[in-house]
Design an enzyme around this catalytic site. Sequence first.
Site, PDB file in Angstrom:
ATOM      1  N   TYR A 114       9.711 -12.354  14.192  1.00 49.04           N
ATOM      2  CA  TYR A 114      10.979 -11.652  14.406  1.00 49.04           C
ATOM      3  C   TYR A 114      10.697 -10.279  14.978  1.00 49.04           C
ATOM      4  O   TYR A 114       9.675 -10.085  15.660  1.00 49.04           O
ATOM      5  CB  TYR A 114      11.739 -11.640  13.073  1.00 49.04           C
ATOM      6  N   LYS A 169      20.991 -40.992  15.516  1.00 50.21           N
ATOM      7  CA  LYS A 169      20.277 -40.924  16.793  1.00 50.21           C
ATOM      8  C   LYS A 169      19.181 -39.845  16.719  1.00 50.21           C
ATOM      9  O   LYS A 169      18.042 -40.041  17.153  1.00 50.21           O
ATOM     10  CB  LYS A 169      21.274 -40.566  17.893  1.00 50.21           C
TER      11      LYS A 169
END
Length: 474
Positions: A114, A169
């Site tokens: 970060y 999926k």
Amino acid sequence: MPTPFGIGTSIILRLQYDQGVVNFGAIASALSDSGGDIVAIDTNRVSPAKTVRDITVNLNDPHDVNRVVSSVQQLPGVKLINVSDQTFLMHLGGKIEMHPKVPIKNRDDLSRVYTPGVARICMAIHEDPSRAHTLTIKRNTVAVVSDGSAVLGLGNIGPEAAMPVMEGKAVLFKQMAGVDAFPICLNTQDTDEIVSIVKAIAPSFGGINLEDISAPRCFEIEERLQKELDIPVFHDDQHGTAVVILAALLNALKVVGKKLEQCRVVVCGIGAAGMACSKILLASGVKDLIGVDRQGAIVRGHVYPHQVWNEFAEHTNPFMVRGSLSEVIEGADVFIGLSGPGVLKIEDVKRMAADPIVFAMANPNPEIMPEEAEPYVRVMATGRSDYPNQINNVLCFPGMFRGVLDCRASQITETMKLAAAHAIASVVSDEELNAQYIIPSVFNHQVADKVSKAVIAAACDAGVARRSRDSRDN
Ligand SMILES: NC(=O)c1ccc[n+]([C@@H]2O[C@H](COP(=O)([O-])OP(=O)(O)OC[C@H]3O[C@@H](n4cnc5c(N)ncnc54)[C@H](O)[C@@H]3O)[C@@H](O)[C@H]2O)c1
Ligand SMILES: O=C(O)C[C@H](O)C(=O)O
Ligand SMILES: [Mg+2]
């Protein structure tokens, strides 16, 4: 006859019973006599007088739940503690979650993952946007986009109800090919809005898999996105289906000793899947293909409301056969159903050519149930996982996207689809090939690897690959 949802209907009964009053055999008999198939028994607790067991029961018919449950509830000495449905249990809170690849254990990690370290990565991409493909999830992530307008064969059930399919999926993408996929279900069925939204989210993804968007909107949506995005856009109901059906048909024709060019092929349901399937079969050499939809055979000279059908009519049905499915099926070598349940009758099958091939692909209920058709066909296949010869798109889309992501293809060409089909078909050796085995199992781990390699080779040949095999990520 198996009914709507087949093996997906399974319940777990937690029962407490008093051994002095009733024995487990009586409980088992009551369950099986009422339509339950006991598949597992787990003892949860045992005391001198009472036993608690979890009994997993498969139901051929989801409507049998109440009868099966009440069959034991009314037995003396039995107390029903709980009934749970395995399929629903698997969906509690959804089927996917996000996992960080880089743990943040200390300030050093934090300063890299970060701020401030991440700023260097941002600026590197800002100066060279192509580095997003190596320095962000774009390298390995696909958006699974649906508006819920044609979910399986359930129809327009909307975006929230489409989520379980899109999550499924995503699970298959990851498990079969290590592709990260995220479901994006849109609360709009407006073509312009869908195109605009998908364009707006495209920077985060390496590819777009469109799913369960009904025809004819799906054609325009896919075409516009393919033109406006520099990442591959692939409507799986069209092209994934076309690829796996071609693969299955190539092998089925070997079994019956016929050639594509010699066959009359009837495709029932000229929607997303039927249209794409017809195109790939024509591109592969089929000369006599007849498309049938609700109004019967599609034939040139008739003006259809869908422009895509007017173009379709110009390139199909060379003998201008007219009539209903039952009329045009006469003498056909191959029936491919991409329509709805129960459309094909046994009488129709009997009037097909010798050694008929029937792919009844409607989900969850096919155009004809295999047990009805079996006595009259040479090769039978469906899209369901509870019958042999499951022609399922999962044989295509994981390997397809693995390949396009690894070579950073800008698009998916017709040659890449044909390469994927032949790769899938090649997994079944001539020695293994038979009427009950024309397409590899969805669990055959060779498939995704063979498909991705074939797709990469075709992408390089087509000049759409933007990363060679030996290039290094940096
Ligand atoms: N591999 C697979 O298992 C697989 C892949 C894709 C689609 N499918 C199935 O194929 C079917 C169609 O999917 P799609 O995405 O093309 O949907 P779609 O809505 O785009 O197309 C369906 C087409 O079938 C036609 N149709 C419906 N009922 C009919 C009937 N009784 N007679 C003739 N035509 C009829 C509709 O008019 C429409 O043109 C669905 O059941 C879907 O689950 C299966
Ligand atoms: O992907 C599949 O195999 C299912 C298909 O998308 C369908 O709509 O039935
Ligand atoms: Mg679908």
